[in-house]
Design a protein around this motif. Sequence first.
Motif, mmCIF file in Angstrom:
data_model
loop_
_atom_site.group_PDB
_atom_site.id
_atom_site.type_symbol
_atom_site.label_atom_id
_atom_site.label_comp_id
_atom_site.label_asym_id
_atom_site.label_seq_id
_atom_site.Cartn_x
_atom_site.Cartn_y
_atom_site.Cartn_z
ATOM 1 N N LEU A 35 -4.291 -2.636 48.776
ATOM 2 C CA LEU A 35 -4.059 -1.313 49.360
ATOM 3 C C LEU A 35 -5.204 -0.361 49.045
ATOM 4 C CD1 LEU A 35 -0.252 -0.820 48.546
ATOM 5 C CD2 LEU A 35 -1.272 -1.732 50.636
ATOM 6 N N ARG A 36 -5.744 -0.461 47.831
ATOM 7 C CA ARG A 36 -6.811 0.453 47.406
ATOM 8 C C ARG A 36 -8.061 0.288 48.265
ATOM 9 N NH1 ARG A 36 -6.609 -3.905 44.385
ATOM 10 N NH2 ARG A 36 -8.501 -4.993 43.718
ATOM 11 N N LYS A 37 -8.204 -0.877 48.898
ATOM 12 C CA LYS A 37 -9.345 -1.136 49.773
ATOM 13 C C LYS A 37 -9.011 -0.892 51.242
ATOM 14 C CE LYS A 37 -11.332 -4.681 46.720
ATOM 15 N NZ LYS A 37 -11.745 -6.106 46.620
ATOM 16 N N GLY A 38 -7.783 -0.480 51.495
ATOM 17 C CA GLY A 38 -7.381 -0.212 52.867
ATOM 18 C C GLY A 38 -7.145 -1.452 53.705
ATOM 19 N N GLU A 39 -6.901 -2.593 53.046
ATOM 20 C CA GLU A 39 -6.715 -3.833 53.800
ATOM 21 C C GLU A 39 -5.442 -3.818 54.644
ATOM 22 O OE1 GLU A 39 -9.150 -6.761 50.693
ATOM 23 O OE2 GLU A 39 -7.001 -7.069 51.034
ATOM 24 N N HIS A 40 -4.500 -2.944 54.299
ATOM 25 C CA HIS A 40 -3.275 -2.825 55.090
ATOM 26 C C HIS A 40 -3.492 -2.026 56.365
ATOM 27 C CE1 HIS A 40 -3.679 0.771 52.755
ATOM 28 N NE2 HIS A 40 -2.629 1.354 53.298
ATOM 29 N N LEU A 41 -4.657 -1.402 56.490
ATOM 30 C CA LEU A 41 -4.949 -0.558 57.653
ATOM 31 C C LEU A 41 -5.794 -1.277 58.707
ATOM 32 C CD1 LEU A 41 -5.797 2.745 55.739
ATOM 33 C CD2 LEU A 41 -3.598 2.068 56.720
ATOM 34 N N THR A 42 -6.173 -2.514 58.427
ATOM 35 C CA THR A 42 -7.018 -3.244 59.356
ATOM 36 C C THR A 42 -6.231 -3.671 60.593
ATOM 37 O OG1 THR A 42 -6.529 -5.396 58.358
ATOM 38 C CG2 THR A 42 -8.378 -4.140 57.428
ATOM 39 N N GLU A 43 -6.948 -3.901 61.676
ATOM 40 C CA GLU A 43 -6.315 -4.366 62.910
ATOM 41 C C GLU A 43 -5.701 -5.744 62.715
ATOM 42 O OE1 GLU A 43 -5.710 -2.781 65.785
ATOM 43 O OE2 GLU A 43 -6.415 -1.019 64.692
ATOM 44 N N GLU A 44 -6.346 -6.554 61.889
ATOM 45 C CA GLU A 44 -5.827 -7.898 61.625
ATOM 46 C C GLU A 44 -4.450 -7.831 60.971
ATOM 47 O OE1 GLU A 44 -7.067 -11.991 59.198
ATOM 48 O OE2 GLU A 44 -8.311 -10.191 59.064
ATOM 49 N N TYR A 45 -4.331 -6.951 59.953
ATOM 50 C CA TYR A 45 -3.034 -6.841 59.269
ATOM 51 C C TYR A 45 -2.000 -6.137 60.144
ATOM 52 C CZ TYR A 45 0.448 -6.153 55.644
ATOM 53 O OH TYR A 45 1.623 -6.181 54.933
ATOM 54 N N LYS A 46 -2.447 -5.230 60.966
ATOM 55 C CA LYS A 46 -1.532 -4.519 61.858
ATOM 56 C C LYS A 46 -0.835 -5.481 62.817
ATOM 57 C CE LYS A 46 -1.313 -0.375 64.765
ATOM 58 N NZ LYS A 46 -2.104 0.717 65.392
ATOM 59 N N LYS A 47 -1.498 -6.594 63.154
ATOM 60 C CA LYS A 47 -0.880 -7.607 64.006
ATOM 61 C C LYS A 47 0.269 -8.306 63.282
ATOM 62 C CE LYS A 47 -5.167 -8.519 66.553
ATOM 63 N NZ LYS A 47 -6.260 -9.498 66.778
ATOM 64 N N ILE A 48 0.149 -8.380 61.969
ATOM 65 C CA ILE A 48 1.209 -8.999 61.164
ATOM 66 C C ILE A 48 2.338 -8.008 60.941
ATOM 67 C CG2 ILE A 48 1.746 -10.004 58.900
ATOM 68 C CD1 ILE A 48 -1.291 -10.816 58.839
ATOM 69 N N ASN A 49 1.970 -6.798 60.543
ATOM 70 C CA ASN A 49 2.971 -5.759 60.304
ATOM 71 C C ASN A 49 2.494 -4.432 60.889
ATOM 72 O OD1 ASN A 49 5.029 -4.116 59.432
ATOM 73 N ND2 ASN A 49 4.365 -4.070 57.296
ATOM 74 N N PRO A 50 2.990 -4.065 62.058
ATOM 75 C CA PRO A 50 2.593 -2.797 62.685
ATOM 76 C C PRO A 50 2.876 -1.581 61.808
ATOM 77 C CG PRO A 50 3.726 -4.194 64.270
ATOM 78 C CD PRO A 50 3.894 -4.842 62.923
ATOM 79 N N LEU A 51 3.822 -1.711 60.843
ATOM 80 C CA LEU A 51 4.128 -0.609 59.936
ATOM 81 C C LEU A 51 3.049 -0.442 58.873
ATOM 82 C CD1 LEU A 51 7.953 -1.293 59.424
ATOM 83 C CD2 LEU A 51 6.875 0.289 61.035
ATOM 84 N N GLN A 52 2.207 -1.472 58.710
ATOM 85 C CA GLN A 52 1.061 -1.441 57.790
ATOM 86 C C GLN A 52 1.478 -1.156 56.349
ATOM 87 O OE1 GLN A 52 -1.223 1.314 60.496
ATOM 88 N NE2 GLN A 52 -2.825 -0.227 60.241
#
Length: 229
Positions: A35-52
């Motif tokens: 989270l500290r690197k913003g990996e939950h905000l990437t487009e790749e992760y958004k495909k897994i969980n749109p709620l991020q």
Amino acid sequence: MSLKCYYDLMSQPSRAVYIFLKANKIPFEEKPIALRKGEHLTEEYKKINPLQKVPVIDDNGFILSESVAILKYLSLKFDIGDNWYPKNDLKRQARVDEYLNWQHINTRLNAAMIFQHLLLIPRMTGKPVQEKQMARFKKGLIESVGHIDKYFLGSQPFLCGDKISVADLLGACELMQLHGVHEESFYTNNPVVKAWIERVRNRLAPHFDDAHKIIFRTRDVYPALKAKM
């Protein structure tokens, strides 16, 4: 391996799901998200969980977010102890649900906000701790710990009876977050709640401490970080 778990161990609910999987020997593919690197905000992760958000599980294509839903799902799917989320005892199940519904705006809200206001928000904004808001969350946490003591625990060893459940796992992980910012006295000053935390910790050894290593490290560096704020 069909089950994947996306998590960040700095996140209290992530730790609860991670510990649950480890303690019950449920095979899963670890997918850490920083989270500290913003990996939950990437487009790749958004495909897994749109709620991020974390945690998230992907069970052979079935994607589920929200820790409470995840823990219930895993408890009912896998052949593990009925204590975690009772399948065959409606009243015991209701007691677990009672805590799970209550905790969102009590234990979780107040403990999380104290942690965020003491560490995360000042570091991200450069602004000093908002003492007025902190006072509100501290008051709420004192009340929450009191309810855990008198109402949920009483004379029993765990929140919902004589056996550990997902309620204990979530509750303990939330309060342990305070350890990272030297505010654990909110629960250590209450002997009943302190003993319960230790009971949960011992019952889930070594996975509980392994998952909390990041909180222990945060505690070590917090004084230096605080001095720079």
